[in-house]
Design a protein around this motif. Sequence first.
Motif, PDB file in Angstrom:
ATOM      1  N   ARG A 194      48.185  49.723  20.012  1.00 45.79           N
ATOM      2  CA  ARG A 194      48.396  49.694  21.455  1.00 45.79           C
ATOM      3  C   ARG A 194      48.019  48.325  22.000  1.00 45.79           C
ATOM      4  O   ARG A 194      47.248  47.583  21.394  1.00 45.79           O
ATOM      5  CB  ARG A 194      47.567  50.779  22.159  1.00 45.79           C
ATOM      6  N   LYS A 195      48.543  48.041  23.172  1.00 47.89           N
ATOM      7  CA  LYS A 195      48.220  46.802  23.863  1.00 47.89           C
ATOM      8  C   LYS A 195      48.060  47.094  25.346  1.00 47.89           C
ATOM      9  O   LYS A 195      48.697  48.004  25.892  1.00 47.89           O
ATOM     10  CB  LYS A 195      49.310  45.752  23.645  1.00 47.89           C
ATOM     11  N   ALA A 196      47.177  46.343  25.966  1.00 51.34           N
ATOM     12  CA  ALA A 196      46.978  46.459  27.417  1.00 51.34           C
ATOM     13  C   ALA A 196      47.846  45.401  28.102  1.00 51.34           C
ATOM     14  O   ALA A 196      47.850  44.236  27.705  1.00 51.34           O
ATOM     15  CB  ALA A 196      45.514  46.264  27.768  1.00 51.34           C
ATOM     16  N   VAL A 197      48.570  45.833  29.117  1.00 54.63           N
ATOM     17  CA  VAL A 197      49.447  44.939  29.872  1.00 54.63           C
ATOM     18  C   VAL A 197      48.881  44.800  31.282  1.00 54.63           C
ATOM     19  O   VAL A 197      48.726  45.798  31.991  1.00 54.63           O
ATOM     20  CB  VAL A 197      50.894  45.469  29.921  1.00 54.63           C
ATOM     21  N   VAL A 198      48.570  43.564  31.663  1.00 53.89           N
ATOM     22  CA  VAL A 198      47.923  43.291  32.948  1.00 53.89           C
ATOM     23  C   VAL A 198      48.742  42.258  33.703  1.00 53.89           C
ATOM     24  O   VAL A 198      49.195  41.254  33.126  1.00 53.89           O
ATOM     25  CB  VAL A 198      46.483  42.778  32.746  1.00 53.89           C
TER      26      VAL A 198
ATOM     27  N   GLN B 138      37.869  43.864  51.925  1.00 52.75           N
ATOM     28  CA  GLN B 138      39.133  43.159  52.125  1.00 52.75           C
ATOM     29  C   GLN B 138      38.982  41.653  51.953  1.00 52.75           C
ATOM     30  O   GLN B 138      39.907  40.973  51.509  1.00 52.75           O
ATOM     31  CB  GLN B 138      39.681  43.479  53.525  1.00 52.75           C
ATOM     32  N   ASP B 139      37.811  41.103  52.321  1.00 55.48           N
ATOM     33  CA  ASP B 139      37.647  39.656  52.264  1.00 55.48           C
ATOM     34  C   ASP B 139      37.681  39.132  50.832  1.00 55.48           C
ATOM     35  O   ASP B 139      37.990  37.963  50.602  1.00 55.48           O
ATOM     36  CB  ASP B 139      36.323  39.245  52.925  1.00 55.48           C
ATOM     37  N   ALA B 140      37.322  39.960  49.877  1.00 57.36           N
ATOM     38  CA  ALA B 140      37.269  39.498  48.498  1.00 57.36           C
ATOM     39  C   ALA B 140      38.108  40.385  47.586  1.00 57.36           C
ATOM     40  O   ALA B 140      37.857  40.462  46.397  1.00 57.36           O
ATOM     41  CB  ALA B 140      35.821  39.481  48.001  1.00 57.36           C
ATOM     42  N   ALA B 141      39.095  41.081  48.159  1.00 56.62           N
ATOM     43  CA  ALA B 141      39.891  42.026  47.390  1.00 56.62           C
ATOM     44  C   ALA B 141      40.755  41.288  46.368  1.00 56.62           C
ATOM     45  O   ALA B 141      41.406  40.300  46.689  1.00 56.62           O
ATOM     46  CB  ALA B 141      40.772  42.857  48.321  1.00 56.62           C
ATOM     47  N   ARG B 142      40.750  41.784  45.141  1.00 55.12           N
ATOM     48  CA  ARG B 142      41.612  41.280  44.096  1.00 55.12           C
ATOM     49  C   ARG B 142      42.292  42.473  43.441  1.00 55.12           C
ATOM     50  O   ARG B 142      41.666  43.498  43.199  1.00 55.12           O
ATOM     51  CB  ARG B 142      40.812  40.476  43.059  1.00 55.12           C
ATOM     52  N   TYR B 143      43.562  42.329  43.161  1.00 51.82           N
ATOM     53  CA  TYR B 143      44.350  43.419  42.621  1.00 51.82           C
ATOM     54  C   TYR B 143      44.983  43.002  41.298  1.00 51.82           C
ATOM     55  O   TYR B 143      45.240  41.809  41.064  1.00 51.82           O
ATOM     56  CB  TYR B 143      45.460  43.844  43.590  1.00 51.82           C
ATOM     57  N   PHE B 144      45.234  44.003  40.464  1.00 52.03           N
ATOM     58  CA  PHE B 144      46.038  43.759  39.276  1.00 52.03           C
ATOM     59  C   PHE B 144      46.699  45.065  38.856  1.00 52.03           C
ATOM     60  O   PHE B 144      46.216  46.157  39.167  1.00 52.03           O
ATOM     61  CB  PHE B 144      45.203  43.172  38.125  1.00 52.03           C
ATOM     62  N   GLN B 145      47.838  44.931  38.184  1.00 53.74           N
ATOM     63  CA  GLN B 145      48.515  46.088  37.613  1.00 53.74           C
ATOM     64  C   GLN B 145      48.062  46.263  36.174  1.00 53.74           C
ATOM     65  O   GLN B 145      47.859  45.290  35.453  1.00 53.74           O
ATOM     66  CB  GLN B 145      50.040  45.907  37.656  1.00 53.74           C
ATOM     67  N   PHE B 146      47.936  47.511  35.788  1.00 56.95           N
ATOM     68  CA  PHE B 146      47.389  47.792  34.454  1.00 56.95           C
ATOM     69  C   PHE B 146      48.095  48.996  33.859  1.00 56.95           C
ATOM     70  O   PHE B 146      48.338  49.999  34.544  1.00 56.95           O
ATOM     71  CB  PHE B 146      45.884  48.064  34.550  1.00 56.95           C
ATOM     72  N   HIS B 147      48.443  48.900  32.594  1.00 52.68           N
ATOM     73  CA  HIS B 147      48.885  50.062  31.837  1.00 52.68           C
ATOM     74  C   HIS B 147      48.756  49.776  30.341  1.00 52.68           C
ATOM     75  O   HIS B 147      48.592  48.621  29.920  1.00 52.68           O
ATOM     76  CB  HIS B 147      50.324  50.472  32.189  1.00 52.68           C
TER      77      HIS B 147
END
Length: 638
Positions: free
Chosen positions: A524-528, A489-498
């Motif tokens: 195709r392309k990656a969306v972040v 939790q102290d270093a948690a990083r999140y991102f959305q990906f599809h």
Amino acid sequence: MLDSGLLDEHEGRGQEQTGGDEYVPTPEEKITLKLVEKLFKKSKKWRSNYDKNWLTDYKFFRGQQWESQRPSYRHSEVINKVFQSIQSSVPMLTDSRPKFEFLPQDPSDIQFAEIMNQVAENDWQRNNWSMKLTECVYDAHFYSVGYASMTYDPKAKKGMGDIVFKSEDPFYCFPDPNSKDVNEGSNYFMIAEPVDLDVIKRDYPDLGKYVTADLEDLTGGEKTDLESFYKLKLPNDQTNVMRESAGRADAYFDKKCLKKTVYIHSDEVDEKEILAEDGTATYEQHLKYPNGRKIVAAGGVVIEDGPNKYDDGKFPCARVVNYILPREFFGVNDIEQVKGPQKIFNKLVSFAMDVLTLMGNPVWIVDNDSDVDTDNLINKPGLVIEKNKGSEVRREEGVQLQPYVLQLIGTMAQEYNDASGRTDVSQGITPGQVTAASAIASLQEAAQTRIRLKSRNLDAFLQNLGQMWMSRTLQYRDVPTIIRVTGNQDAARYFQFHIAKVTSLNPTTGQLEPVMDDRGNPLRKAVVRHADPTTGQFGDAQEMMIKGELDVQVSTGSTLPFMKAQKAQDVKDLFTMGLVDQEEVLKTLDWPNYQGLMARMQKKMEQDAMAQAQAAQAEAQVKAGGSQMPLQGPPGPV
């Protein structure tokens, strides 16, 4: 091709074809059922040359190592060295979790490759794929090969869909006899497994109701012995053996069917009519199943028949081999080479125990007229025996165990270790003649040549799975998914990906259509969308065009236990020379939650820098005749 006789068209099934509640296969389906049965019998007959000892080997690992029942007064001891050797090599191969690492073929895909590494790491941890991998490694040690499938289940995650990594049972896998690997020299690959009828009806609501219990062609033989021993395995053709040997067999067979899933390359073609501007028609032929065909049959019913849905065109399975046999599909397991030494070792120990037991209670010699009740001769300490005068009661001296027996037991133990590849060094025992740490490390590395060979085979297996995972991700991951980079939790990083297809507006139809590359595949392309660590809100979309394919790199050899100490020392030396930074040291040492530790170190460095800046500013003000406040601490007592 094997399915060249199939008709090009599959007619729709109407009520008159099913006969109401009765299944009536169409002519095309009859051909398909014959094809599936033909392939199944062909593979089963060929595999019987290799699987005839699988069950014996499995029972050998579990400790059932005496072929015949011995008298109760004779020892049948088992000191299971097979268990010891396998349980020492499997943890070495899976001690530090192997992982997929993706490398770009195009320089512009570097950032996309890093995103894929993080997504793969998230999938592996979230779905606990390490357990599935361990099952495959065990199968390879027992049966010479292990199987795993990498598929996509649209019903997983409450209908959102997910990639599924599953270890397949080698007893239920039937490869093409001409294959060298699942996707090398192979025209088909089949999985035939017993499935509950309720599951068939749930998964195939339209045709599942016509499926009946059908396990006759996968039962019988000595493998039925496992029903009362460890687990049920059903291989061949004698149903009555099972029905008569187990009271619950009828109930078992009445509720299960044999589901046969076949992935096969097909050369069926379709013709497409093309009209020119002048009205003339031309016909163009193309493969009906360019990526292959998938057939699912159960209980005499074709419940699924259509194209292989995966863009990579591969059968969605991979094989890990224990020790390879050149140009053969099956390899060599860990058990067949050590059966002889293990049996001799068990016999030597048991025969020694027989001598100790029998001679520890030697024969009594008692005259008929001694008037002694022989039932009371129980060898109790201090036992008093009263007899008639002139008669004799004596105890014969036991035969001593010959000293060469113990030496022979030790010799056979060493013979077993030599056959299995185990040495004292590999078991953590320091050799008495060598004391230098570097020399011991060199001996450990030399003693693990077999483990390194297995590790390279495991690398190849995971590389195949990594390519399949990447293909499934690019094809199906079109719904934004939240990915967590670290588990702390102290270093948690999140991102959305599809993954999204690149589209353009067709001026003729006015609709968006996918843009194709030079090879006819959709771009195709990656969306972040990265999340703000303070607010938790996701930012603007960052699109990354996927211009090339990614190479899969897998490394398990560097994680073997005997290499850890050497790696730790090497990275420390590099850090001392200034060639690597702190993060690389922690990562190489596989330090738990090193991301959280780096985040705390970074935060402390920022706080220290800020404190130093404030101290420097205050000192400058004092020198300039500004504030006369003391730089440190409150004033002392007056």
